[in-house]
Design a protein around this motif. Structure first.
Motif, PDB file in Angstrom:
ATOM      1  N   SER A  73       0.827  -1.209   0.000  1.00  0.00           N
ATOM      2  CA  SER A  73       0.000   0.000   0.000  1.00  0.00           C
ATOM      3  C   SER A  73       0.859   1.256   0.000  1.00  0.00           C
ATOM      4  CB  SER A  73      -0.927   0.025   1.214  1.00  0.00           C
ATOM      5  OG  SER A  73      -2.020  -0.827   1.018  1.00  0.00           O
ATOM      6  N   ILE A  77       1.155   4.703  -3.169  1.00  0.00           N
ATOM      7  CA  ILE A  77       0.440   5.943  -2.864  1.00  0.00           C
ATOM      8  C   ILE A  77       1.455   7.085  -2.855  1.00  0.00           C
ATOM      9  CG2 ILE A  77      -1.439   4.882  -1.544  1.00  0.00           C
ATOM     10  CD1 ILE A  77       0.039   5.577   1.023  1.00  0.00           C
ATOM     11  N   ASP A  78       0.971   8.300  -2.892  1.00  0.00           N
ATOM     12  CA  ASP A  78       1.838   9.475  -2.801  1.00  0.00           C
ATOM     13  C   ASP A  78       2.211   9.657  -1.337  1.00  0.00           C
ATOM     14  OD1 ASP A  78       3.025  11.980  -2.671  1.00  0.00           O
ATOM     15  OD2 ASP A  78       1.544  12.944  -3.979  1.00  0.00           O
ATOM     16  N   LYS A  81       1.763  12.807   0.772  1.00  0.00           N
ATOM     17  CA  LYS A  81       0.424  13.231   1.184  1.00  0.00           C
ATOM     18  C   LYS A  81      -0.297  12.203   2.058  1.00  0.00           C
ATOM     19  CE  LYS A  81      -0.364  15.890  -3.019  1.00  0.00           C
ATOM     20  NZ  LYS A  81      -1.171  15.995  -4.235  1.00  0.00           N
ATOM     21  N   TYR A  82       0.049  10.922   1.907  1.00  0.00           N
ATOM     22  CA  TYR A  82      -0.713   9.849   2.553  1.00  0.00           C
ATOM     23  C   TYR A  82       0.206   8.792   3.158  1.00  0.00           C
ATOM     24  CZ  TYR A  82      -4.076  11.779  -0.780  1.00  0.00           C
ATOM     25  OH  TYR A  82      -4.870  12.630  -1.510  1.00  0.00           O
ATOM     26  N   LYS A 111      -7.832  -1.386  -4.884  1.00  0.00           N
ATOM     27  CA  LYS A 111      -6.972  -0.249  -4.552  1.00  0.00           C
ATOM     28  C   LYS A 111      -7.783   1.024  -4.740  1.00  0.00           C
ATOM     29  CE  LYS A 111      -3.601   1.380  -7.109  1.00  0.00           C
ATOM     30  NZ  LYS A 111      -2.370   1.547  -7.859  1.00  0.00           N
ATOM     31  N   GLY A 112      -8.443   1.459  -3.664  1.00  0.00           N
ATOM     32  CA  GLY A 112      -9.227   2.679  -3.703  1.00  0.00           C
ATOM     33  C   GLY A 112      -8.432   3.860  -3.191  1.00  0.00           C
ATOM     34  N   LYS A 113      -9.078   5.004  -3.091  1.00  0.00           N
ATOM     35  CA  LYS A 113      -8.405   6.215  -2.612  1.00  0.00           C
ATOM     36  C   LYS A 113      -8.194   6.205  -1.107  1.00  0.00           C
ATOM     37  CE  LYS A 113      -9.899   9.228  -6.329  1.00  0.00           C
ATOM     38  NZ  LYS A 113     -10.572  10.466  -6.706  1.00  0.00           N
ATOM     39  N   THR A 114      -9.121   5.589  -0.370  1.00  0.00           N
ATOM     40  CA  THR A 114      -9.035   5.616   1.092  1.00  0.00           C
ATOM     41  C   THR A 114      -8.863   4.230   1.711  1.00  0.00           C
ATOM     42  OG1 THR A 114     -11.441   5.513   1.323  1.00  0.00           O
ATOM     43  CG2 THR A 114     -10.437   7.716   1.236  1.00  0.00           C
ATOM     44  N   HIS A 116      -7.268   0.103   0.815  1.00  0.00           N
ATOM     45  CA  HIS A 116      -6.672  -0.936  -0.026  1.00  0.00           C
ATOM     46  C   HIS A 116      -6.967  -2.287   0.610  1.00  0.00           C
ATOM     47  CE1 HIS A 116      -3.204   1.864  -1.577  1.00  0.00           C
ATOM     48  NE2 HIS A 116      -4.400   2.231  -2.030  1.00  0.00           N
ATOM     49  N   ILE A 139      -6.023   4.325   4.042  1.00  0.00           N
ATOM     50  CA  ILE A 139      -5.086   5.313   3.518  1.00  0.00           C
ATOM     51  C   ILE A 139      -5.455   6.642   4.183  1.00  0.00           C
ATOM     52  CG2 ILE A 139      -4.122   6.390   1.462  1.00  0.00           C
ATOM     53  CD1 ILE A 139      -3.772   3.251   1.755  1.00  0.00           C
ATOM     54  N   ASN A 141      -4.555  10.732   5.472  1.00  0.00           N
ATOM     55  CA  ASN A 141      -3.847  11.975   5.145  1.00  0.00           C
ATOM     56  C   ASN A 141      -2.719  12.192   6.144  1.00  0.00           C
ATOM     57  OD1 ASN A 141      -5.550  12.738   2.977  1.00  0.00           O
ATOM     58  ND2 ASN A 141      -7.070  13.464   4.444  1.00  0.00           N
TER      59      ASN A 141
END
Length: 142
Positions: A73, A77-78, A81-82, A111-114, A116, A139, A141
């Motif tokens: 994970s 991800i970036d 930021k996360y 693999k979603g935005k918030t 995994h 995930i 912030n």
């Protein structure tokens, strides 16, 4: 971690943290497939990862699986930021192992935005499935 080479990512993962449970269990990241988004690592099966009956402890398998699932994970991800943190793990111990090396491979189921969800398969040297684990990471912030 996106944008780095396979070699740089593996070097980072294998040197990440000073004294960690993954290092205690001698987990070594061995491969990453950036196109298919998979991560692979090995762990030696020796007395320090045995349960009292002389076989691989299920908790050691869970540590290997969670190490891969969390790392997978966080690679994709970036990280500026996360960050991803484990929130659930479900592990099925399918076959015992006394010695040798196990190899685990993690891949995304979703693999979603918030969130995994990944699956991790742990296999022995013959390719026999020792353990199958699913893991959820949230995930968050930074």
């Amino acid at each position: 971690m996106k944008g780095e080479t396979k070699e740089e990512i593996l070097e980072f993962l294998n040197s990440w943290g000073n004294v960690t449970l993954a290092k205690t269990l001698e987990i070594k990241f061995t491969d990453i497939d950036l196109d298919n988004e998979t991560l692979t690592a090995t762990m030696p099966v020796q007395p320090k990862v045995h349960q009292p009956f002389g076989i691989l402890h299920g908790g050691a398998s869970c540590v290997l699986a969670e190490t891969l699932g969390s790392s997978l994970s966080n690679i994709f991800i970036d990280s500026s930021k996360y960050y991803g943190v484990g929130t659930n793990i479900n592990s099925n111990h399918l076959k015992s192992k006394k010695e040798g090396i196990v190899t685990a491979t993690a891949r995304f189921i979703r693999k979603g935005k918030t969130m995994h969800v990944s699956e991790i398969e742990i296999r022995d040297e013959k390719g026999d499935l020792i353990n199958h684990t699913t893991m959820t990471n949230n995930i968050l912030n930074r």
